[in-house]
Design a protein around this motif. Structure first.
Motif, PDB file in Angstrom:
ATOM      1  N   PHE A  92       1.139  -1.345  -0.206  1.00 21.62           N
ATOM      2  CA  PHE A  92       0.250   0.141  -0.082  1.00 21.62           C
ATOM      3  C   PHE A  92       0.775   1.420   0.204  1.00 21.62           C
ATOM      4  O   PHE A  92       0.616   2.152  -0.422  1.00 21.62           O
ATOM      5  CB  PHE A  92      -0.935  -0.023   1.049  1.00 21.62           C
ATOM      6  N   LEU A  93       2.040   1.139   0.947  1.00 19.04           N
ATOM      7  CA  LEU A  93       2.233   2.460   0.150  1.00 19.04           C
ATOM      8  C   LEU A  93       3.724   2.450  -0.599  1.00 19.04           C
ATOM      9  O   LEU A  93       3.170   3.739  -1.234  1.00 19.04           O
ATOM     10  CB  LEU A  93       4.243   1.952   1.876  1.00 19.04           C
ATOM     11  N   ALA A  94       3.594   1.338  -1.332  1.00 15.50           N
ATOM     12  CA  ALA A  94       4.741   1.337  -2.414  1.00 15.50           C
ATOM     13  C   ALA A  94       3.747   2.273  -3.443  1.00 15.50           C
ATOM     14  O   ALA A  94       3.798   3.215  -4.116  1.00 15.50           O
ATOM     15  CB  ALA A  94       4.779  -0.266  -3.211  1.00 15.50           C
ATOM     16  N   LEU A  95       2.486   1.659  -3.930  1.00 10.39           N
ATOM     17  CA  LEU A  95       1.083   2.746  -4.403  1.00 10.39           C
ATOM     18  C   LEU A  95       1.112   3.890  -4.502  1.00 10.39           C
ATOM     19  O   LEU A  95       0.775   4.698  -4.644  1.00 10.39           O
ATOM     20  CB  LEU A  95      -0.053   1.534  -4.097  1.00 10.39           C
ATOM     21  N   VAL A  96       0.947   4.269  -2.635  1.00 15.74           N
ATOM     22  CA  VAL A  96       0.955   5.907  -2.297  1.00 15.74           C
ATOM     23  C   VAL A  96       1.829   6.853  -2.708  1.00 15.74           C
ATOM     24  O   VAL A  96       1.667   7.903  -3.567  1.00 15.74           O
ATOM     25  CB  VAL A  96       1.066   6.185  -0.898  1.00 15.74           C
ATOM     26  N   VAL A  97       2.944   6.066  -2.502  1.00 19.24           N
ATOM     27  CA  VAL A  97       3.823   6.838  -3.205  1.00 19.24           C
ATOM     28  C   VAL A  97       4.319   7.267  -4.779  1.00 19.24           C
ATOM     29  O   VAL A  97       4.776   7.694  -5.360  1.00 19.24           O
ATOM     30  CB  VAL A  97       6.062   6.505  -3.015  1.00 19.24           C
TER      31      VAL A  97
END
Length: 344
Positions: free
Chosen positions: A326-331
C-alpha cells in the motif's frame, strides 16, 4: 492613423491580448490532483471501513473500534512528530527506540514520583532529538545516518538500563501514569483524547504560527528559505526535538497503559510512522503535508491490520506485506500527481 509601440498590448506584436491564464482544463486537472493528494487516504479509509463493516460483524462493534482507537493513539503521537520532520525535508529513524526508551524511563521514574515519571522520558528523548537536530542542521550530516545512529544509541541505552531486557520496571501505583492506565474504555484516562489534543495543537502550529510556515519553507526549498531570512538551523533543531519529545511521551503513555516499561516495544515503529505520514499525503521530499493526513494514515494502517486479523486464515506477516504494498502504491501515486501538477 499611426500605431505607436505604446498602443500595442505588452507582450504582443499584433495588437491582440496575450493569454494570461492557463486553459480551464489544465487548472481543473491541477485542482483535482491536489484534492486527490490531500484527501485520497481519507476516501480509501472510508471505503475500507465500510467494506469491513459489511463483511465482518465484529468489525464495527464498540469493543473493536475502541481497541483500534487506543492501539492507534501511541503510533499517532509518534507520527505527529515525524510529520514535522518530513515536511521540513528530514527523516527520523530513532523514534521507535525512543518510544521504548521513554516507556522504560517513565516506569523507572514512577518509583520516584509522578514528576520524575513524566519529566525524565521527555528530557532524555528530547535531548536526543536536540543532538540529532544539531548534527543535521549545524554539521550538515545526512538525516538518515544521524537518526540511524540515534536509533542504535537509544536502543543500547535501553538495554543497559534494563540489563539487556532482564529487568522490568512497573508503573508506580501512586502516580498520575497509573491513573492514566486504568480502564479500557474511552474514558478521560484513555490516550485517545491526549492524542486528539496533540493533533489539534499540531495542526494549529503548522497552519497558524510562524514556526509552522518556517517548517514548510525549509522543506520546500532550504536555500530559498535561507535567502528569505527563515532561521533554517533553528527550525531543523526544533522539528527533531519535537519528534524526540513526542516519541518519549508516546512511550510513557504506553507504559502507563501496560502498567510497565517493555524493552522490546518500538521495533519497526519508525517505519510504521513514516508509512502513515506518507500515506496521509505528506511528500517525502518535504514542503507539503498535513497532520490530519498523518492521523488518517495511522487509522488506515490499523484498519487494514484489523481486517487481516478478522479474516483469521491469513498469517499476521501479511500485515507487513499489505502495508508495504500500500505504501508503494501511495508513493507512486504521489509522484505521478506531483508530476501532473507541474506539467499542468
Amino acid at each position: 492613423m499611426t500605431v505607436t509601440k505604446a498602443d500595442v498590448p505588452v507582450g504582443t506584436t499584433d495588437g491582440t491580448p496575450r493569454e494570461t491564464s492557463r486553459p480551464e482544463g489544465s487548472a481543473r486537472a491541477e485542482r483535482l490532483s491536489a484534492v486527490v493528494q490531500r484527501h485520497g487516504a481519507t476516501a480509501v479509509l472510508v471505503v475500507v471501513s465500510l467494506l469491513a463493516s459489511l463483511g465482518f460483524d465484529s468489525f464495527a462493534t464498540a469493543d473493536n473500534l475502541t481497541n483500534m482507537a487506543t492501539g492507534s493513539a501511541f503510533l499517532a503521537i509518534v507520527a505527529l512528530g515525524m510529520t514535522f520532520v518530513i515536511i521540513a525535508g528530514g527523516i527520523d529513524l530513532s523514534v521507535g527506540s525512543l518510544f521504548a526508551l521513554g516507556g522504560v524511563l517513565a516506569a523507572w521514574g514512577s518509583r520516584h514520583g509522578t514528576l520524575v515519571a513524566l519529566v525524565l522520558p521527555l528530557a532524555v528523548c528530547g535531548l536526543i532529538g536536540v543532538v540529532d537536530g544539531l548534527l543535521v542542521a549545524r554539521c550538515r550530516l545526512a538525516p538518515f545516518i544521524v537518526s540511524l545512529a540515534a536509533m542504535l544509541g537509544a536502543r543500547g541505552l535501553l538495554l543497559a538500563l534494563t540489563d539487556e531486557g532482564a529487568d522490568t520496571y512497573l508503573i508506580g501505583k501512586d502516580t498520575v501514569l497509573a491513573a492514566l492506565g486504568q480502564g479500557t474504555t474511552l474514558g478521560l484516562g484513555n490516550p485517545v483524547w491526549i492524542t486528539l489534543a496533540l493533533f489539534a495543537a499540531g495542526a494549529l502550529t503548522l497552519r497558524r504560527t510562524r514556526f509552522g510556515q518556517h517548517v514548510y519553507a525549509v522543506g520546500g526549498n532550504e536555500d530559498a528559505a535561507a535567502l528569505m531570512g527563515v532561521p533554517v538551523v533553528r527550525t531543523k533543531i526544533l522539528v527533531y526535538t519535537l519528534s524526540g519529545l513526542l516519541a518519549g511521551l508516546a512511550g510513557a503513555l504506553d507504559a502507563a497503559w501496560l502498567a510497565s516499561g517493555v524493552t522490546i516495544l518500538g521495533s519497526g515503529m519508525e517505519l510504521e510512522a513514516i508509512s502513515a505520514v506518507v500515506i496521509g499525503g505528506t511528500l517525502l521530499t518535504g514542503g507539503l503535508g498535513r497532520v490530519s493526513g498523518s492521523l488518517v494514515g495511522v487509522l488506515l494502517l490499523k484498519v487494514i491490520q484489523n481486517v487481516i486479523n478478522q479474516i483469521g486464515s491469513l498469517d499476521s506477516a501479511y500485515q507487513q506485506v499489505v502495508s508495504g504494498a500500500f505504501l508503494a502504491l501511495v508513493v507512486i501515486a504521489q509522484t505521478w500527481l506531483g508530476r501532473r501538477r507541474r506539467l499542468t
